[in-house]
Design a protein around this motif. Structure first.
Motif, short mmCIF file in Angstrom:
data_model
loop_
_atom_site.label_atom_id
_atom_site.label_comp_id
_atom_site.label_asym_id
_atom_site.label_seq_id
_atom_site.Cartn_x
_atom_site.Cartn_y
_atom_site.Cartn_z
N ALA A 19 0.84 -1.20 0.00
CA ALA A 19 0.00 0.00 0.00
C ALA A 19 0.87 1.25 0.00
N GLY A 20 1.96 1.21 0.78
CA GLY A 20 2.89 2.34 0.81
C GLY A 20 3.58 2.54 -0.53
N ARG A 21 3.98 1.45 -1.16
CA ARG A 21 4.64 1.56 -2.46
C ARG A 21 3.67 2.04 -3.54
N ARG A 57 4.22 5.22 -6.02
CA ARG A 57 4.08 5.26 -7.47
C ARG A 57 3.14 6.38 -7.91
N LYS A 58 2.09 6.60 -7.13
CA LYS A 58 1.13 7.65 -7.48
C LYS A 58 1.74 9.04 -7.34
N MET A 59 2.64 9.18 -6.35
CA MET A 59 3.23 10.49 -6.09
C MET A 59 4.54 10.72 -6.83
N ASN A 112 11.19 7.54 2.66
CA ASN A 112 10.55 6.36 2.13
C ASN A 112 9.08 6.40 2.53
N ILE A 113 8.18 6.56 1.56
CA ILE A 113 6.76 6.70 1.85
C ILE A 113 6.21 5.45 2.52
N ALA A 114 6.60 4.28 2.01
CA ALA A 114 6.10 3.03 2.58
C ALA A 114 6.50 2.89 4.04
N LEU A 143 1.94 11.21 6.56
CA LEU A 143 0.68 11.90 6.31
C LEU A 143 -0.45 10.90 6.02
N PHE A 144 -0.15 9.86 5.26
CA PHE A 144 -1.18 8.93 4.81
C PHE A 144 -1.68 8.02 5.93
N SER A 145 -0.97 8.00 7.06
CA SER A 145 -1.44 7.21 8.20
C SER A 145 -2.73 7.80 8.78
#
Length: 234
Positions: free
Chosen positions: A82-84, A88-90, A97-99, A154-156
């Motif tokens: 989900a993080g990866r 990819r979207k961003m 590391n977003i994930a 942020l996405f958490s």
């Protein structure tokens, strides 16, 4: 508004992250020391929570059962996927590391008694004070995490909102189905189990041992089953 506390918590995390992202250009040595400080603090928090368990034997049993189930379903890998996906979207992120940020922050903010108790208070009494307090704590924590782990923190806010919001919406049903004594025991045991997971997150942040913490999450429903059986049979 039943979801006010949950929404405030999510917005607190988002605001804290945005503040933390302004601090990403601090020197690497400072980032490293800050991460160690966070890891130590998270570890102590986990130990404190774990000691609140009423019966630690059942904590061990639930963690073992949860670990087996979590590994079978590869929950850690699914969270990282989900993080990866977000990466990819961003596009390529320059702020960490977003994930890693998403997974670490989600586990820290979701696991714990404040999320459960606060959401129940919101749903049953319209009292959002616990979640409003949690939003301030999580906001500060997310700022520190974002300064080292980046925008993934942020996405958490999304799973935190849905987790707490679901409990708040179902609070009436939970209260009607579970007597007070059982609910108190359940919260204590879940806090103890969650505390061990929080400690594991701290060890990961300190790079002492790589632990697949998300694969321990099924320990929480295992604990609910154990407490219910114990209450029903004894």
């Amino acid at each position: 508004m039943v979801l006010l506390g949950s929404l405030a918590n999510a917005l607190g995390i988002a605001a804290g992250t945005l503040i933390g992202l302004c601090l990403t250009r601090i020197p690497a040595r400072i980032k490293e020391t800050v991460m160690v400080a966070i890891g130590l603090s998270v570890s102590i928090l986990g130990i404190t929570m774990a000691l609140k368990a009423e019966d630690f034997f059942f904590v061990i049993v639930s963690l073992i059962g949860g670990a087996v189930l979590g590994e079978l379903f590869s929950l850690e890998e699914k969270l990282h996927q989900a993080g990866r996906f977000l990466e990819r979207k961003m596009g390529k992120s320059k702020s960490g590391n977003i994930a890693e940020g998403f997974v670490t922050a989600t586990l820290i903010f979701v696991i714990g008694a404040m999320a459960i108790v606060g959401a129940l208070d919101s749903g049953l009494r319209g009292d959002h004070s616990v979640l409003l307090t949690k939003s301030m704590i999580d906001g500060f924590t997310s700022a520190v995490l974002a300064s080292t782990l980046g925008i993934g923190v942020l996405f958490s806010a999304i799973p935190v909102f849905f987790y707490e919001g679901s409990i708040a919406l179902l609070a009436g049903l939970i209260h009607a189905s579970i007597e007070e004594k059982l609910l108190e025991s359940l919260i204590a045991q879940l806090t103890g189990t969650g505390g061990v997971m929080i400690l594991a997150i701290g060890l990961n942040m300190l790079e002492i041992k790589a632990i697949r913490v998300a694969n321990l999450l099924p320990a929480l429903p295992f604990m609910i089953l154990i407490v219910w059986l114990q209450h029903s049979l004894f």
